[in-house]
Design a protein around this motif. Structure first.
Motif, mmCIF file in Angstrom:
data_model
loop_
_atom_site.group_PDB
_atom_site.id
_atom_site.type_symbol
_atom_site.label_atom_id
_atom_site.label_comp_id
_atom_site.label_asym_id
_atom_site.label_seq_id
_atom_site.Cartn_x
_atom_site.Cartn_y
_atom_site.Cartn_z
ATOM 1 N N GLY A 179 -39.202 -16.737 -4.179
ATOM 2 C CA GLY A 179 -39.285 -15.397 -3.598
ATOM 3 C C GLY A 179 -37.934 -14.904 -3.118
ATOM 4 O O GLY A 179 -37.550 -13.756 -3.362
ATOM 5 N N LEU A 180 -37.202 -15.774 -2.434
ATOM 6 C CA LEU A 180 -35.869 -15.418 -1.946
ATOM 7 C C LEU A 180 -34.918 -15.113 -3.093
ATOM 8 O O LEU A 180 -34.208 -14.097 -3.077
ATOM 9 N N MET A 181 -34.933 -15.955 -4.100
ATOM 10 C CA MET A 181 -34.030 -15.747 -5.236
ATOM 11 C C MET A 181 -34.412 -14.500 -6.035
ATOM 12 O O MET A 181 -33.539 -13.744 -6.464
ATOM 13 N N VAL A 224 -33.325 -8.858 -7.538
ATOM 14 C CA VAL A 224 -33.732 -7.451 -7.585
ATOM 15 C C VAL A 224 -32.779 -6.578 -6.769
ATOM 16 O O VAL A 224 -32.350 -5.508 -7.221
ATOM 17 N N LEU A 225 -32.409 -7.037 -5.569
ATOM 18 C CA LEU A 225 -31.481 -6.259 -4.750
ATOM 19 C C LEU A 225 -30.089 -6.182 -5.380
ATOM 20 O O LEU A 225 -29.414 -5.158 -5.284
ATOM 21 N N SER A 226 -29.672 -7.251 -6.037
ATOM 22 C CA SER A 226 -28.368 -7.230 -6.729
ATOM 23 C C SER A 226 -28.395 -6.241 -7.892
ATOM 24 O O SER A 226 -27.426 -5.492 -8.087
ATOM 25 N N LEU A 227 -29.481 -6.232 -8.653
ATOM 26 C CA LEU A 227 -29.608 -5.255 -9.744
ATOM 27 C C LEU A 227 -29.691 -3.831 -9.204
ATOM 28 O O LEU A 227 -29.098 -2.910 -9.778
ATOM 29 N N TRP A 228 -30.415 -3.671 -8.104
ATOM 30 C CA TRP A 228 -30.514 -2.358 -7.468
ATOM 31 C C TRP A 228 -29.131 -1.880 -7.043
ATOM 32 O O TRP A 228 -28.752 -0.743 -7.251
ATOM 33 N N ASN A 283 -32.983 -4.572 7.539
ATOM 34 C CA ASN A 283 -32.980 -5.974 7.121
ATOM 35 C C ASN A 283 -32.110 -6.816 8.053
ATOM 36 O O ASN A 283 -32.495 -7.925 8.434
ATOM 37 N N ASN A 284 -30.953 -6.313 8.432
ATOM 38 C CA ASN A 284 -30.081 -7.048 9.361
ATOM 39 C C ASN A 284 -30.768 -7.269 10.700
ATOM 40 O O ASN A 284 -30.681 -8.355 11.284
ATOM 41 N N LYS A 285 -31.460 -6.266 11.190
ATOM 42 C CA LYS A 285 -32.166 -6.391 12.473
ATOM 43 C C LYS A 285 -33.286 -7.433 12.370
ATOM 44 O O LYS A 285 -33.457 -8.262 13.263
ATOM 45 N N LYS A 332 -22.786 -15.846 1.050
ATOM 46 C CA LYS A 332 -21.582 -15.411 0.336
ATOM 47 C C LYS A 332 -21.906 -14.294 -0.661
ATOM 48 O O LYS A 332 -21.184 -13.307 -0.760
ATOM 49 N N ILE A 333 -23.001 -14.471 -1.401
ATOM 50 C CA ILE A 333 -23.393 -13.461 -2.384
ATOM 51 C C ILE A 333 -23.791 -12.164 -1.680
ATOM 52 O O ILE A 333 -23.393 -11.076 -2.091
ATOM 53 N N ALA A 334 -24.568 -12.283 -0.615
ATOM 54 C CA ALA A 334 -25.004 -11.091 0.108
ATOM 55 C C ALA A 334 -23.826 -10.355 0.737
ATOM 56 O O ALA A 334 -23.771 -9.131 0.729
ATOM 57 N N LYS A 335 -22.868 -11.090 1.259
ATOM 58 C CA LYS A 335 -21.702 -10.469 1.874
ATOM 59 C C LYS A 335 -20.877 -9.720 0.832
ATOM 60 O O LYS A 335 -20.364 -8.647 1.101
ATOM 61 N N ARG A 336 -20.815 -10.268 -0.357
ATOM 62 C CA ARG A 336 -19.980 -9.650 -1.399
ATOM 63 C C ARG A 336 -20.668 -8.473 -2.075
ATOM 64 O O ARG A 336 -20.072 -7.448 -2.315
ATOM 65 N N TRP A 337 -21.962 -8.621 -2.399
ATOM 66 C CA TRP A 337 -22.641 -7.617 -3.211
ATOM 67 C C TRP A 337 -23.494 -6.647 -2.430
ATOM 68 O O TRP A 337 -23.808 -5.575 -2.917
ATOM 69 N N LEU A 338 -23.979 -7.044 -1.274
ATOM 70 C CA LEU A 338 -24.823 -6.131 -0.509
ATOM 71 C C LEU A 338 -24.001 -5.559 0.592
ATOM 72 O O LEU A 338 -24.220 -4.725 1.286
#
Length: 123
Positions: free
Chosen positions: A43-45, A50-54, A68-70, A117-123
């Protein structure tokens, strides 16, 4: 209660539904393959993909990111009972503790570090 009026409830509800839907969908899918324990990871992956493609093809709304951060900051308290339970389990493991800690390190800390690391870079 003034902060209560400034919450964008539509985004909060949509974010929670998004997270729960991906988790439950992945749990159902992994149960079909007789591995329900992989539901959270899949689910996480899948949500990350999906969020990376978005993000790649469009723009993720900033209020979705803020919500999401909150949620992530506030949900840290949910792990306290799990931590207490694992501490009790460690006491009863004895000589198997080093093996358990290696598995725990590989299966938890490394994927979370990569995800951050991925979230920091892409999101």
């Amino acid at each position: 209660m003034d902060w209560f009026k400034h919450i964008d409830w539509h985004i909060w509800i949509a974010t929670i539904i998004l997270i729960v839907a991906f988790r439950e969908g992945a749990l159902w899918l992994m149960t079909q393959f007789s591995h329900p324990e992989l539901g959270n990871l899949v689910g996480l992956m899948s949500l990350l993909i999906v969020l990376s493609l978005w993000r790649f093809f469009g723009h993720i709304p900033s209020n979705l990111i803020e919500t999401n951060n909150k949620i992530m900051k506030e949900s840290a308290f949910a792990f306290l009972p799990i931590s207490a339970g694992s501490l009790i389990m460690l006491v009863h493991m004895g000589e198997k503790i080093p093996t358990f800690l290696i598995v725990l390190f590989i299966s938890t800390l490394i994927p979370l570090w990569v995800y951050a690391k991925i979230a920091k870079r892409w999101l």
